[in-house]
Design a protein around this motif. Sequence first.
Motif, PDB file in Angstrom:
ATOM      1  N   ILE A 176      17.208 -10.538 -20.171  1.00 23.75           N
ATOM      2  CA  ILE A 176      18.205 -10.648 -21.222  1.00 23.75           C
ATOM      3  C   ILE A 176      18.379  -9.333 -21.978  1.00 23.75           C
ATOM      4  O   ILE A 176      17.531  -8.443 -21.934  1.00 23.75           O
ATOM      5  N   LEU A 177      19.526  -9.242 -22.671  1.00 23.68           N
ATOM      6  CA  LEU A 177      19.810  -8.070 -23.503  1.00 23.68           C
ATOM      7  C   LEU A 177      19.960  -8.538 -24.944  1.00 23.68           C
ATOM      8  O   LEU A 177      20.724  -9.458 -25.223  1.00 23.68           O
ATOM      9  N   ALA A 178      19.226  -7.896 -25.846  1.00 26.26           N
ATOM     10  CA  ALA A 178      19.345  -8.217 -27.266  1.00 26.26           C
ATOM     11  C   ALA A 178      19.683  -6.947 -28.027  1.00 26.26           C
ATOM     12  O   ALA A 178      19.913  -5.884 -27.427  1.00 26.26           O
ATOM     13  N   HIS A 179      19.700  -7.065 -29.349  1.00 24.20           N
ATOM     14  CA  HIS A 179      20.032  -5.894 -30.161  1.00 24.20           C
ATOM     15  C   HIS A 179      18.758  -5.376 -30.831  1.00 24.20           C
ATOM     16  O   HIS A 179      18.099  -4.492 -30.325  1.00 24.20           O
ATOM     17  N   GLN A 180      18.350  -6.034 -31.912  1.00 23.45           N
ATOM     18  CA  GLN A 180      17.125  -5.619 -32.587  1.00 23.45           C
ATOM     19  C   GLN A 180      15.974  -6.529 -32.214  1.00 23.45           C
ATOM     20  O   GLN A 180      16.163  -7.720 -31.965  1.00 23.45           O
ATOM     21  N   SER A 181      14.789  -5.934 -32.218  1.00 33.80           N
ATOM     22  CA  SER A 181      13.576  -6.717 -32.023  1.00 33.80           C
ATOM     23  C   SER A 181      12.540  -6.243 -33.035  1.00 33.80           C
ATOM     24  O   SER A 181      12.532  -5.073 -33.408  1.00 33.80           O
ATOM     25  N   ASP A 182      11.684  -7.170 -33.478  1.00 31.35           N
ATOM     26  CA  ASP A 182      10.513  -6.703 -34.215  1.00 31.35           C
ATOM     27  C   ASP A 182       9.345  -6.652 -33.228  1.00 31.35           C
ATOM     28  O   ASP A 182       9.509  -6.917 -32.029  1.00 31.35           O
ATOM     29  N   ARG A 183       8.173  -6.327 -33.733  1.00 35.27           N
ATOM     30  CA  ARG A 183       7.014  -6.090 -32.866  1.00 35.27           C
ATOM     31  C   ARG A 183       6.687  -7.311 -31.991  1.00 35.27           C
ATOM     32  O   ARG A 183       6.255  -7.199 -30.850  1.00 35.27           O
ATOM     33  N   LEU A 184       6.918  -8.502 -32.528  1.00 34.01           N
ATOM     34  CA  LEU A 184       6.585  -9.712 -31.778  1.00 34.01           C
ATOM     35  C   LEU A 184       7.688 -10.169 -30.823  1.00 34.01           C
ATOM     36  O   LEU A 184       7.466 -11.011 -29.965  1.00 34.01           O
ATOM     37  N   GLY A 185       8.911  -9.653 -31.027  1.00 37.52           N
ATOM     38  CA  GLY A 185      10.000 -10.065 -30.150  1.00 37.52           C
ATOM     39  C   GLY A 185      10.969 -11.057 -30.762  1.00 37.52           C
ATOM     40  O   GLY A 185      11.694 -11.754 -30.039  1.00 37.52           O
ATOM     41  N   ASN A 186      10.984 -11.146 -32.090  1.00 41.27           N
ATOM     42  CA  ASN A 186      12.097 -11.862 -32.732  1.00 41.27           C
ATOM     43  C   ASN A 186      13.359 -11.054 -32.471  1.00 41.27           C
ATOM     44  O   ASN A 186      13.338  -9.827 -32.623  1.00 41.27           O
ATOM     45  N   LEU A 187      14.438 -11.732 -32.093  1.00 41.34           N
ATOM     46  CA  LEU A 187      15.608 -10.985 -31.625  1.00 41.34           C
ATOM     47  C   LEU A 187      16.891 -11.311 -32.387  1.00 41.34           C
ATOM     48  O   LEU A 187      17.113 -12.454 -32.794  1.00 41.34           O
ATOM     49  N   THR A 188      17.721 -10.277 -32.516  1.00 38.72           N
ATOM     50  CA  THR A 188      19.127 -10.480 -32.888  1.00 38.72           C
ATOM     51  C   THR A 188      19.971  -9.946 -31.727  1.00 38.72           C
ATOM     52  O   THR A 188      19.467  -9.252 -30.841  1.00 38.72           O
ATOM     53  N   TYR A 189      21.250 -10.276 -31.779  1.00 35.57           N
ATOM     54  CA  TYR A 189      22.156  -9.861 -30.697  1.00 35.57           C
ATOM     55  C   TYR A 189      23.332  -9.091 -31.276  1.00 35.57           C
ATOM     56  O   TYR A 189      23.532  -9.071 -32.500  1.00 35.57           O
ATOM     57  N   ASP A 190      24.117  -8.489 -30.398  1.00 40.22           N
ATOM     58  CA  ASP A 190      25.245  -7.679 -30.854  1.00 40.22           C
ATOM     59  C   ASP A 190      26.566  -8.274 -30.364  1.00 40.22           C
ATOM     60  O   ASP A 190      26.854  -8.259 -29.166  1.00 40.22           O
ATOM     61  N   LYS A 191      27.323  -8.814 -31.287  1.00 34.23           N
ATOM     62  CA  LYS A 191      28.695  -9.297 -31.050  1.00 34.23           C
ATOM     63  C   LYS A 191      28.758 -10.224 -29.815  1.00 34.23           C
ATOM     64  O   LYS A 191      27.921 -11.105 -29.665  1.00 34.23           O
ATOM     65  N   THR A 192      29.754 -10.000 -28.944  1.00 30.32           N
ATOM     66  CA  THR A 192      29.896 -10.918 -27.803  1.00 30.32           C
ATOM     67  C   THR A 192      28.923 -10.594 -26.665  1.00 30.32           C
ATOM     68  O   THR A 192      28.985 -11.199 -25.602  1.00 30.32           O
ATOM     69  N   ALA A 193      28.013  -9.660 -26.898  1.00 27.37           N
ATOM     70  CA  ALA A 193      26.940  -9.435 -25.919  1.00 27.37           C
ATOM     71  C   ALA A 193      25.865 -10.521 -26.048  1.00 27.37           C
ATOM     72  O   ALA A 193      24.883 -10.518 -25.319  1.00 27.37           O
ATOM     73  N   ARG A 194      26.068 -11.467 -26.958  1.00 25.81           N
ATOM     74  CA  ARG A 194      25.094 -12.549 -27.134  1.00 25.81           C
ATOM     75  C   ARG A 194      25.196 -13.556 -25.961  1.00 25.81           C
ATOM     76  O   ARG A 194      24.233 -13.805 -25.269  1.00 25.81           O
ATOM     77  N   ASN A 195      26.349 -14.130 -25.795  1.00 23.75           N
ATOM     78  CA  ASN A 195      26.706 -15.132 -24.759  1.00 23.75           C
ATOM     79  C   ASN A 195      25.531 -15.954 -24.210  1.00 23.75           C
ATOM     80  O   ASN A 195      24.978 -16.797 -24.915  1.00 23.75           O
ATOM     81  N   PHE A 196      25.137 -15.765 -22.968  1.00 20.45           N
ATOM     82  CA  PHE A 196      24.094 -16.601 -22.349  1.00 20.45           C
ATOM     83  C   PHE A 196      22.669 -16.144 -22.682  1.00 20.45           C
ATOM     84  O   PHE A 196      21.704 -16.797 -22.299  1.00 20.45           O
ATOM     85  N   ASN A 197      22.526 -14.994 -23.336  1.00 19.28           N
ATOM     86  CA  ASN A 197      21.181 -14.441 -23.521  1.00 19.28           C
ATOM     87  C   ASN A 197      20.224 -15.351 -24.300  1.00 19.28           C
ATOM     88  O   ASN A 197      19.111 -15.594 -23.829  1.00 19.28           O
ATOM     89  N   PRO A 198      20.634 -15.888 -25.465  1.00 22.54           N
ATOM     90  CA  PRO A 198      19.658 -16.705 -26.211  1.00 22.54           C
ATOM     91  C   PRO A 198      19.215 -17.959 -25.460  1.00 22.54           C
ATOM     92  O   PRO A 198      18.035 -18.332 -25.512  1.00 22.54           O
ATOM     93  N   VAL A 199      20.121 -18.611 -24.755  1.00 26.05           N
ATOM     94  CA  VAL A 199      19.731 -19.846 -24.058  1.00 26.05           C
ATOM     95  C   VAL A 199      18.861 -19.535 -22.840  1.00 26.05           C
ATOM     96  O   VAL A 199      17.895 -20.241 -22.555  1.00 26.05           O
ATOM     97  N   MET A 200      19.162 -18.451 -22.144  1.00 25.51           N
ATOM     98  CA  MET A 200      18.330 -18.084 -20.987  1.00 25.51           C
ATOM     99  C   MET A 200      16.907 -17.720 -21.423  1.00 25.51           C
ATOM    100  O   MET A 200      15.957 -17.939 -20.676  1.00 25.51           O
ATOM    101  N   ALA A 201      16.795 -17.200 -22.642  1.00 28.28           N
ATOM    102  CA  ALA A 201      15.463 -16.851 -23.155  1.00 28.28           C
ATOM    103  C   ALA A 201      14.560 -18.075 -23.286  1.00 28.28           C
ATOM    104  O   ALA A 201      13.342 -17.942 -23.381  1.00 28.28           O
ATOM    105  N   THR A 202      15.157 -19.266 -23.280  1.00 29.22           N
ATOM    106  CA  THR A 202      14.362 -20.490 -23.447  1.00 29.22           C
ATOM    107  C   THR A 202      13.981 -21.142 -22.123  1.00 29.22           C
ATOM    108  O   THR A 202      13.227 -22.110 -22.115  1.00 29.22           O
ATOM    109  N   ALA A 203      14.515 -20.653 -21.012  1.00 29.10           N
ATOM    110  CA  ALA A 203      14.479 -21.462 -19.789  1.00 29.10           C
ATOM    111  C   ALA A 203      13.817 -20.803 -18.579  1.00 29.10           C
ATOM    112  O   ALA A 203      14.074 -21.188 -17.451  1.00 29.10           O
TER     113      ALA A 203
END
Lengths: 216, 217
Positions: free
Chosen positions: A153-180
């Motif tokens: 997956i592609l995200a925008h910001q991460s902290d040391r543990l891997g909490n993530l934010t995304y950038d605009k429409t680059a979010r799409n399938f990334n958050p759900v795929m991160a769960t599966a």
Amino acid sequence: MSKTIDKLQFIQKLRDNLTIMVGGFMTVGTPELLIDWVVESNVKNLTIICNDAGYPEHGVGKLIQNNQVKTLIASHIGLNPVAGVKMSQGDLEVILVPQGTLAEQIRAFGAGLGGILTPTGVNTVVEKEKQIITVNNTPYLLETSLGADLALILAHQSDRLGNLTYDKTARNFNPVMATAATTVVAVVTTMVDFIDPEIIVTPHIFIDDIVIKAGD
Amino acid sequence: MDAKTIIAKRVAQELKHHNLVNLGIGLPTLVANYIDPNITVYLQSENGLIGLGPTPHVSEVDKHLTNAGGQPVTLLPHGMYFDSVTSFGIIRGGHVDITVLGALEVDQEGSLASWIIPQKLVPGMGGAMDLVVGAKKVIVATTHTNKMQTKIKQKCSLPLTAYQEVNLIVTEMAVFEIKNKKLYLIERHPDVSIETIKANTEADFIIEEVRLMEDIS
């Protein structure tokens, strides 16, 4: 504990016959760097789950071009003529899935569900060989859940543990795929000390490995 | 006036104040150019945004901000981004007022074929099947014919996108409404006779009151 890995550590996770989910929508939000490393590893017989086939030179199209993909599960392949040719020659199996169904199948896997009931595809070729379940007089297709060995997956910001934010429409399938997927590797643009807990999209517990790449 | 502009202008008249609207790739995208400036319409793009704005100047293109066709776009004030699960929850859940999309074929019962010509063209359905099933109103925006062949059939011969979900068909010649699985001719282009429409349409349609298409030039 650092989740940051390098190219060598990433390639060690790859092997033939893996099922890999790749985020992105027409390559917007696709971690191109990781795709390049999969190409370099030259592992074969992959099953790729992605919204679309990308373009011949971008996104998962690079894996198709390099003959690494046995099966592609996607909603759309129209922008990648190479995928179309390989499919008609029998060199690539393509399973076309309505986009909303694909998203829900992945969500279901990540959420511990066996599948979902959707009205999408009823009375079309999509219903072929699937169970139809009627609820309150409305027919729904039973679509089973969809998981993977690896999610890229592609995200925008991460902290040391891997909490993530995304950038605009680059979010799409990334958050759900991160769960599966059994292992989830995120490319992030920047590593920061602190992210406001209110704006974190993907909780760090889903993320196994992080690759930092500015500008992706 | 070319056919696509006529169609886009007529479809734009269907959009009402505060509607949430999804415009498909190609011809339907042109509808955005003709929305009444006195109303506010929220445009959704299934890749994950509401509040689609105009095409950016080349110097302001952001590779992480596109529409579902992959073209660079902008986000209007109050717009927002969301993931694909939320996006299709909005779509399938009946929260989209109008979806506008093209057709390979559309038939008199309101079934639509738009995603595959077996052995010839296999792009895939993308989000179209969910949009057509989920939106409150489905508008097909299409040229009346393709290579002299009518697109408005008695029954679709190509694999369906959805069965009996289309509400309105807008072409450069006419506007048809589908009610109770029957096709009604409700408007014609001022320069096109009902006879010409009949000659270019395979579908059977009912003629009760036929108005002229307005403000399309």
